[in-house]
Design a protein around this motif. Structure first.
Motif, mmCIF file in Angstrom:
data_model
loop_
_atom_site.group_PDB
_atom_site.id
_atom_site.type_symbol
_atom_site.label_atom_id
_atom_site.label_comp_id
_atom_site.label_asym_id
_atom_site.label_seq_id
_atom_site.Cartn_x
_atom_site.Cartn_y
_atom_site.Cartn_z
ATOM 1 N N ALA A 54 45.435 19.270 -20.878
ATOM 2 C CA ALA A 54 44.140 19.881 -20.570
ATOM 3 C C ALA A 54 43.501 20.511 -21.808
ATOM 4 O O ALA A 54 42.294 20.355 -22.039
ATOM 5 N N ASN B 135 40.033 19.321 -23.601
ATOM 6 C CA ASN B 135 38.918 20.251 -23.806
ATOM 7 C C ASN B 135 38.438 20.251 -25.253
ATOM 8 O O ASN B 135 37.233 20.384 -25.519
ATOM 9 N N GLN C 62 42.845 12.868 -17.930
ATOM 10 C CA GLN C 62 42.408 14.252 -17.747
ATOM 11 C C GLN C 62 40.915 14.383 -18.007
ATOM 12 O O GLN C 62 40.198 15.069 -17.270
ATOM 13 N N ASP D 97 38.023 15.608 -15.233
ATOM 14 C CA ASP D 97 37.246 16.832 -15.435
ATOM 15 C C ASP D 97 35.782 16.592 -15.743
ATOM 16 O O ASP D 97 34.976 17.524 -15.638
#
Length: 267
Positions: free
Chosen positions: A73, A77, A101, A105
């Motif tokens: 994660a 990001n 991921q 997201d």
């Protein structure tokens, strides 16, 4: 058609862009860098604008690691601001987990997902084929003693079973050495993700068109687990290359490129 290679340096990560057309982002696997795609990109760059980004702690981004815990994660990001809008994200091995991921997201930014020799969980477990936990523990122990030797062994396992194993290893080794060596702490942390991360309960929520490419001879992501992944994410399409191992875009570049091109045409 000629292409221009641009290196985009912001206050954080370095990304590179080649080609013209639909946006395609390529993410590499553990211990590697974007150099692994050096000979694969030319097969796609006349139809895609291809962005490569070394994962935090690797290659040209070896001095940049997440401020918080190193996780799938946190890596996702960090990469997100460098992804073009409406892009297809293709991740190989550990990069495929990061790509999943990102797709989970950011459904409004990512239009399609491709995983190459990847999985929502790498380590084996009850009713889940994968990498033996003891083998990963050995790698973690060896990594502290000798990075190069550990990487060589990991390369050998990735190519295992392929008819072109020796050639594949040589190609990968040559391509990645053109980039800076990875940060040792990032290597350790990223290797830990192969043991700890588990997206199985989440991938059913991926709504983007998804293509999953496997090699039948892959010992790290065994084909015996494909049915389980299909059960968890039935919306995804699956292609198994019968003579490929863990790096099909190295051993079978034209076939891999054709498969990606066909998928992207419908996204």
């Amino acid at each position: 058609m000629s292409s221009v290679l641009n290196a985009n340096v912001s206050e954080n990560l370095v990304s590179r862009t080649r080609g013209t057309g639909k946006d395609l982002v390529l993410l590499h696997g553990w211990g590697m860098n974007s150099g692994v795609f050096e000979h694969f990109i030319p097969l796609l760059e006349e139809e895609f604008r291809i962005t490569t980004i070394d994962l935090p702690g690797f290659g040209e981004n070896n001095s940049l690691v997440p401020q918080q815990t190193y996780s799938v994660a946190s890596v996702a990001n960090m990469l997100l601001p460098y992804l073009p809008d409406n892009c297809i994200v293709a991740g190989w091995s550990l990069g495929g987990m990061v790509a999943q991921q990102l797709a989970l997201d950011n459904p409004d930014k990512i239009s399609g997902l491709i995983t190459i020799a990847s999985t929502p969980r790498f380590v084996s477990g009850p009713c889940w084929p994968g990498i033996d936990a003891d083998l990963l523990a050995q790698f973690e122990t060896q990594l502290a003693k000798d990075y190069q030797k550990t990487l060589e062994r990991f390369l050998a396992i990735q190519a295992m079973g392929s008819d072109t194993a020796r050639k594949d290893m040589k190609a990968i080794r040559k391509s990645i050495t053109a980039y800076p060596t990875p940060d040792l702490d990032a290597l350790k942390a990223a290797l830990g993700l192969l043991s700890s991360e588990d997206l199985r309960d989440q991938i059913g929520r991926i709504r983007q068109p998804t293509l999953r490419i496997y090699g039948r001879l892959d010992s790290l992501v065994p084909t015996s687990g494909i049915d389980r992944i299909c059960e968890l994410h039935p919306q995804s399409d699956t292609v198994v290359l019968p003579h490929a191992s863990h790096a099909p875009f190295i051993s079978h570049p034209q076939q891999s490129a054709d498969i990606i091109r066909q998928f992207a045409g419908a996204v």
